[in-house]
Design an enzyme around this catalytic site. Structure first.
Site, PDB file in Angstrom:
ATOM      1  N   ALA A 265       0.975  -0.913  -0.088  1.00 41.60           N
ATOM      2  CA  ALA A 265       0.278   0.144   0.045  1.00 41.60           C
ATOM      3  C   ALA A 265       0.863   1.329   0.153  1.00 41.60           C
ATOM      4  O   ALA A 265       0.727   2.340   0.239  1.00 41.60           O
ATOM      5  CB  ALA A 265      -0.683  -0.226   1.221  1.00 41.60           C
TER       6      ALA A 265
ATOM      7  N   ALA B 224       3.796   3.555  -2.210  1.00 44.85           N
ATOM      8  CA  ALA B 224       3.433   4.822  -2.931  1.00 44.85           C
ATOM      9  C   ALA B 224       2.650   3.726  -4.524  1.00 44.85           C
ATOM     10  O   ALA B 224       1.266   4.518  -4.678  1.00 44.85           O
ATOM     11  CB  ALA B 224       4.297   5.344  -3.594  1.00 44.85           C
TER      12      ALA B 224
ATOM     13  N   ASP C  16      -0.243  -4.760   2.833  1.00 44.27           N
ATOM     14  CA  ASP C  16       0.789  -4.383   3.555  1.00 44.27           C
ATOM     15  C   ASP C  16       1.155  -5.103   4.714  1.00 44.27           C
ATOM     16  O   ASP C  16       0.401  -5.700   4.966  1.00 44.27           O
ATOM     17  CB  ASP C  16       0.422  -3.237   3.284  1.00 44.27           C
ATOM     18  CG  ASP C  16       2.161  -2.641   3.265  1.00 44.27           C
ATOM     19  OD1 ASP C  16       1.956  -1.499   2.088  1.00 44.27           O
ATOM     20  OD2 ASP C  16       2.904  -2.422   4.039  1.00 44.27           O
TER      21      ASP C  16
ATOM     22  N   ARG D 135      13.775   1.956  -5.415  1.00 42.80           N
ATOM     23  CA  ARG D 135      15.310   2.270  -5.293  1.00 42.80           C
ATOM     24  C   ARG D 135      15.419   3.623  -4.637  1.00 42.80           C
ATOM     25  O   ARG D 135      14.481   4.402  -5.563  1.00 42.80           O
ATOM     26  CB  ARG D 135      15.826   1.865  -6.828  1.00 42.80           C
ATOM     27  CG  ARG D 135      15.321   2.754  -8.433  1.00 42.80           C
ATOM     28  CD  ARG D 135      15.682   2.529  -9.187  1.00 42.80           C
ATOM     29  NE  ARG D 135      14.705   2.951 -10.043  1.00 42.80           N
ATOM     30  CZ  ARG D 135      15.472   3.052 -11.648  1.00 42.80           C
ATOM     31  NH1 ARG D 135      16.523   2.812 -12.006  1.00 42.80           N
ATOM     32  NH2 ARG D 135      15.002   3.748 -12.810  1.00 42.80           N
TER      33      ARG D 135
ATOM     34  N   ARG E  64      17.364  -1.009 -10.497  1.00 41.81           N
ATOM     35  CA  ARG E  64      16.755  -2.143  -9.871  1.00 41.81           C
ATOM     36  C   ARG E  64      16.998  -3.228  -9.388  1.00 41.81           C
ATOM     37  O   ARG E  64      16.297  -3.243  -8.763  1.00 41.81           O
ATOM     38  CB  ARG E  64      15.326  -2.189 -11.331  1.00 41.81           C
ATOM     39  CG  ARG E  64      14.884  -0.576 -11.729  1.00 41.81           C
ATOM     40  CD  ARG E  64      14.147  -0.913 -13.198  1.00 41.81           C
ATOM     41  NE  ARG E  64      12.919   0.658 -13.481  1.00 41.81           N
ATOM     42  CZ  ARG E  64      13.989   1.840 -14.380  1.00 41.81           C
ATOM     43  NH1 ARG E  64      14.906   1.493 -14.845  1.00 41.81           N
ATOM     44  NH2 ARG E  64      12.907   2.170 -14.596  1.00 41.81           N
TER      45      ARG E  64
ATOM     46  N   ASN F  79      13.869  -8.201  -2.577  1.00 43.58           N
ATOM     47  CA  ASN F  79      12.231  -7.885  -3.187  1.00 43.58           C
ATOM     48  C   ASN F  79      12.387  -9.346  -3.613  1.00 43.58           C
ATOM     49  O   ASN F  79      11.022  -9.826  -3.976  1.00 43.58           O
ATOM     50  CB  ASN F  79      12.145  -7.145  -4.681  1.00 43.58           C
ATOM     51  CG  ASN F  79      12.281  -5.649  -3.954  1.00 43.58           C
ATOM     52  OD1 ASN F  79      12.116  -4.924  -2.547  1.00 43.58           O
ATOM     53  ND2 ASN F  79      11.541  -4.463  -5.039  1.00 43.58           N
TER      54      ASN F  79
ATOM     55  N   ASN G  32      10.240  -4.480  -7.989  1.00 44.83           N
ATOM     56  CA  ASN G  32      12.090  -4.032  -9.375  1.00 44.83           C
ATOM     57  C   ASN G  32      12.953  -5.058  -8.988  1.00 44.83           C
ATOM     58  O   ASN G  32      12.248  -5.686  -7.711  1.00 44.83           O
ATOM     59  CB  ASN G  32      12.101  -3.081  -9.400  1.00 44.83           C
ATOM     60  CG  ASN G  32      11.595  -2.161 -10.862  1.00 44.83           C
ATOM     61  OD1 ASN G  32      11.666  -3.397 -12.249  1.00 44.83           O
ATOM     62  ND2 ASN G  32      11.784  -0.964 -10.749  1.00 44.83           N
TER      63      ASN G  32
ATOM     64  N   ASP H 254       6.609   2.684 -19.182  1.00 42.07           N
ATOM     65  CA  ASP H 254       7.919   2.910 -20.664  1.00 42.07           C
ATOM     66  C   ASP H 254       7.340   3.686 -21.638  1.00 42.07           C
ATOM     67  O   ASP H 254       8.110   4.837 -22.142  1.00 42.07           O
ATOM     68  CB  ASP H 254       9.123   1.789 -20.494  1.00 42.07           C
ATOM     69  CG  ASP H 254       9.220   1.266 -19.239  1.00 42.07           C
ATOM     70  OD1 ASP H 254       9.441   1.365 -18.210  1.00 42.07           O
ATOM     71  OD2 ASP H 254       9.483   0.458 -19.571  1.00 42.07           O
TER      72      ASP H 254
ATOM     73  N   ARG I 168       6.473   6.985 -21.058  1.00 43.20           N
ATOM     74  CA  ARG I 168       7.253   7.668 -20.408  1.00 43.20           C
ATOM     75  C   ARG I 168       7.565   8.100 -22.117  1.00 43.20           C
ATOM     76  O   ARG I 168       7.591   9.549 -22.559  1.00 43.20           O
ATOM     77  CB  ARG I 168       8.149   7.243 -20.036  1.00 43.20           C
ATOM     78  CG  ARG I 168       7.782   7.187 -18.438  1.00 43.20           C
ATOM     79  CD  ARG I 168       8.769   6.977 -17.520  1.00 43.20           C
ATOM     80  NE  ARG I 168       8.603   6.825 -16.308  1.00 43.20           N
ATOM     81  CZ  ARG I 168       8.783   6.151 -14.994  1.00 43.20           C
ATOM     82  NH1 ARG I 168       9.790   5.141 -15.305  1.00 43.20           N
ATOM     83  NH2 ARG I 168       8.829   6.056 -14.015  1.00 43.20           N
TER      84      ARG I 168
ATOM     85  N   HIS J  67      12.754  -3.630 -18.370  1.00 44.22           N
ATOM     86  CA  HIS J  67      12.131  -2.896 -18.147  1.00 44.22           C
ATOM     87  C   HIS J  67      13.388  -2.267 -16.941  1.00 44.22           C
ATOM     88  O   HIS J  67      13.767  -2.376 -15.781  1.00 44.22           O
ATOM     89  CB  HIS J  67      10.927  -2.786 -17.187  1.00 44.22           C
ATOM     90  CG  HIS J  67      10.352  -1.863 -16.076  1.00 44.22           C
ATOM     91  ND1 HIS J  67      10.373  -0.739 -16.715  1.00 44.22           N
ATOM     92  CD2 HIS J  67      10.987  -1.779 -14.705  1.00 44.22           C
ATOM     93  CE1 HIS J  67       9.931   0.231 -15.924  1.00 44.22           C
ATOM     94  NE2 HIS J  67      10.423  -0.615 -14.524  1.00 44.22           N
TER      95      HIS J  67
HETATM   96  P1  NAI Z   1       6.835   1.944  -1.303  1.00 44.01           P
HETATM   97  O1  NAI Z   1       8.382   1.622   0.137  1.00 44.01           O
HETATM   98  O2  NAI Z   1       6.233   2.946  -1.715  1.00 44.01           O
HETATM   99  O3  NAI Z   1       6.195   0.850  -1.094  1.00 44.01           O
HETATM  100  C1  NAI Z   1       6.280  -1.151  -1.164  1.00 44.01           C
HETATM  101  C2  NAI Z   1       4.916  -1.559   0.425  1.00 44.01           C
HETATM  102  O4  NAI Z   1       5.050  -2.340   0.621  1.00 44.01           O
HETATM  103  C3  NAI Z   1       5.665  -0.657   1.502  1.00 44.01           C
HETATM  104  O5  NAI Z   1       4.236   0.110   1.698  1.00 44.01           O
HETATM  105  C4  NAI Z   1       5.555  -1.875   2.372  1.00 44.01           C
HETATM  106  O6  NAI Z   1       5.623  -2.174   3.568  1.00 44.01           O
HETATM  107  C5  NAI Z   1       5.221  -2.307   1.713  1.00 44.01           C
HETATM  108  N1  NAI Z   1       5.423  -4.220   1.621  1.00 44.01           N
HETATM  109  C6  NAI Z   1       7.491  -4.563   1.670  1.00 44.01           C
HETATM  110  N2  NAI Z   1       7.227  -6.149   2.551  1.00 44.01           N
HETATM  111  C7  NAI Z   1       5.582  -6.785   2.140  1.00 44.01           C
HETATM  112  C8  NAI Z   1       5.496  -8.026   2.248  1.00 44.01           C
HETATM  113  N3  NAI Z   1       5.972  -8.714   2.461  1.00 44.01           N
HETATM  114  N4  NAI Z   1       3.955  -7.800   1.948  1.00 44.01           N
HETATM  115  C9  NAI Z   1       3.037  -7.199   1.638  1.00 44.01           C
HETATM  116  N5  NAI Z   1       3.382  -5.486   1.969  1.00 44.01           N
HETATM  117  C10 NAI Z   1       4.880  -5.136   1.931  1.00 44.01           C
HETATM  118  O7  NAI Z   1       7.748   1.265  -2.605  1.00 44.01           O
HETATM  119  P2  NAI Z   1       6.409   1.893  -4.171  1.00 44.01           P
HETATM  120  O8  NAI Z   1       7.639   2.915  -5.217  1.00 44.01           O
HETATM  121  O9  NAI Z   1       5.751   1.468  -4.225  1.00 44.01           O
HETATM  122  O10 NAI Z   1       7.552   0.990  -5.174  1.00 44.01           O
HETATM  123  C11 NAI Z   1       7.074  -0.344  -4.965  1.00 44.01           C
HETATM  124  C12 NAI Z   1       7.999  -1.537  -6.041  1.00 44.01           C
HETATM  125  O11 NAI Z   1       7.561  -1.520  -7.582  1.00 44.01           O
HETATM  126  C13 NAI Z   1       9.697  -1.280  -5.895  1.00 44.01           C
HETATM  127  O12 NAI Z   1       9.787  -2.347  -5.850  1.00 44.01           O
HETATM  128  C14 NAI Z   1       9.745  -0.176  -6.765  1.00 44.01           C
HETATM  129  O13 NAI Z   1      11.104  -0.301  -7.531  1.00 44.01           O
HETATM  130  C15 NAI Z   1       8.323  -1.035  -8.267  1.00 44.01           C
HETATM  131  N6  NAI Z   1       7.890  -0.208  -8.832  1.00 44.01           N
HETATM  132  C16 NAI Z   1       8.340  -0.732 -10.478  1.00 44.01           C
HETATM  133  C17 NAI Z   1       7.647   0.127 -11.626  1.00 44.01           C
HETATM  134  C18 NAI Z   1       7.357  -0.987 -12.618  1.00 44.01           C
HETATM  135  O14 NAI Z   1       6.895   0.278 -13.491  1.00 44.01           O
HETATM  136  N7  NAI Z   1       7.465  -2.080 -12.590  1.00 44.01           N
HETATM  137  C19 NAI Z   1       7.167   1.190 -11.059  1.00 44.01           C
HETATM  138  C20 NAI Z   1       7.361   2.397 -10.273  1.00 44.01           C
HETATM  139  C21 NAI Z   1       8.303   1.215  -9.392  1.00 44.01           C
END
Ligand code: NAI
Length: 308
Positions: free
Chosen positions: A8, A10, A32, A82, A88, A95, A120, A148, A151, A175
């Site tokens: 939950a 960003a 979460d 990151r 990534r 992860n 990622n 992508d 963008r 990616h």
């Molecule tokens: P964030 O840190 O804001 O949110 C991640 C959430 O995951 C946190 O609230 C955390 O408490 C929760 N979490 C961690 N371990 C968990 C578990 N075992 N079970 C349930 N929840 C858990 O990070 P954000 O910015 O939301 O990014 C999340 C992921 O998405 C990152 O790995 C980021 O690199 C990736 N990402 C991928 C993109 C894509 O195009 N594929 C684009 C942007 C981000």
């Protein structure tokens, strides 16, 4: 239509918000691991329902997968994002463990679920889900290319000072900053090839800016982006939920397509009620084919870091 979003943070919250605003799902469960966090995000989002005119019911839970039971689609955004200067690929250690546990817990409670992997390094996380679960490959989808490509279209519109709605374009491949393959030869403005409007040098700059799109934002924000990722995921979810048969580049398991084997990497696919309904074979130039091979080599190298 029940949709679960794990993580939950960003991206997960932004994705839940866009799904709700589009109002096609009856229920979104945000999950979460952080105590109370998903509950808080869900409550905040529900308090936008009367303002944004949606009826989707959003609930939040702390790590209770029984509440996700019967999900049609689940999005995995759990994990660390990151920081400026990171790739990534550097996120793999933490992860991979999270994605493995989360995917098996989701499937245990929703055996018919279609999974969308966002965490990622996304192509490798999608491959991990493919290797460690029994889900058929049409129900494992990696989200990267949709973002992508958005963008890419943004950069093309900027370069031509054109409305974004006039632009079409696609990014395939891995990616990652180095792995993305923006298909400049296929990109169009009102169905006219963009090479009619932009010099080769300008197009190369557009492609280069696209590839570092995520890193540029990470530098500005101090963490990775969320609006466009959330919107991109919601587009995939909507295409599946509403059986739109719409084309997106997504990471999927390849068995010979695009000359690649035993890899999850971004290629154009049709999304509908069965998840990935088919892979679309877009003709590539020799240069694009070579870039795709190079991209695949990078993804395979990262896959080699997995403990399968
Ligand atoms: P964030 O840190 O804001 O949110 C991640 C959430 O995951 C946190 O609230 C955390 O408490 C929760 N979490 C961690 N371990 C968990 C578990 N075992 N079970 C349930 N929840 C858990 O990070 P954000 O910015 O939301 O990014 C999340 C992921 O998405 C990152 O790995 C980021 O690199 C990736 N990402 C991928 C993109 C894509 O195009 N594929 C684009 C942007 C981000």
């Amino acid at each position: 239509m029940k949709i679960t979003v794990v993580g939950a943070g960003a991206v997960g919250a932004s994705c839940a918000e866009y799904i709700a605003i589009k109002d096609f799902a009856s229920e979104v469960v945000l999950l979460d691991i952080k105590e109370g966090y998903a509950e808080g995000k869900a409550m905040d989002l529900m308090q936008t329902a009367s303002l944004n005119s949606f009826d989707t019911k959003i609930t939040g839970v702390t790590n209770d997968y029984s509440k996700t039971a019967g999900s049609d689609i689940a999005v995995i955004t759990s994990g660390i994002p990151r920081k400026p200067g990171m790739t990534r690929e550097e996120l793999i250690g933490i992860n991979a463990g999270i994605v493995k546990t989360v995917s098996s817990s989701l499937i245990e409670h929703s055996p018919n679920v279609i999974l969308i992997v966002v965490s990622n390094p996304m192509d490798t996380m999608t491959y991990l889900v493919h290797k460690t679960t029994d889900l058929p490959k049409n129900r494992i989808i990696g989200m990267g290319g949709a973002l992508d490509s958005a963008r890419f279209k943004y950069r093309l519109a900027e370069a031509m000072e054109a409305p974004i709605s006039d632009i079409d374009g696609m990014v395939i491949g891995g990616h990652s900053d180095k792995g993305m393959v923006p298909l400049t030869s296929h990109a169009t403005r009102n169905s006219i090839k963009v090479s009619e409007f932009l010099s080769d040098e300008r197009l190369e700059k557009v492609a280069a800016d696209t590839k570092v799109g995520g890193a540029t934002l990470t530098g500005l924000l101090g963490t990775s982006a969320w609006y466009a990722p959330g919107a991109a995921v919601s587009g995939l979810v909507q295409a599946i939920a509403c059986d739109q048969k719409k084309m997106f580049p997504c990471s999927t398991y390849l068995e010979g397509e695009y000359g690649l084997n035993d890899i999850c990497i971004g290629v154009p696919v049709i999304l509908g009620k069965n998840g990935i309904e088919r892979i679309v074979d877009v003709p590539l130039s020799d240069a694009e084919k070579a870039k795709m091979q190079e991209s695949a080599a990078g993804v395979t190298k990262t896959n080699g870091l997995l403990e399968l």
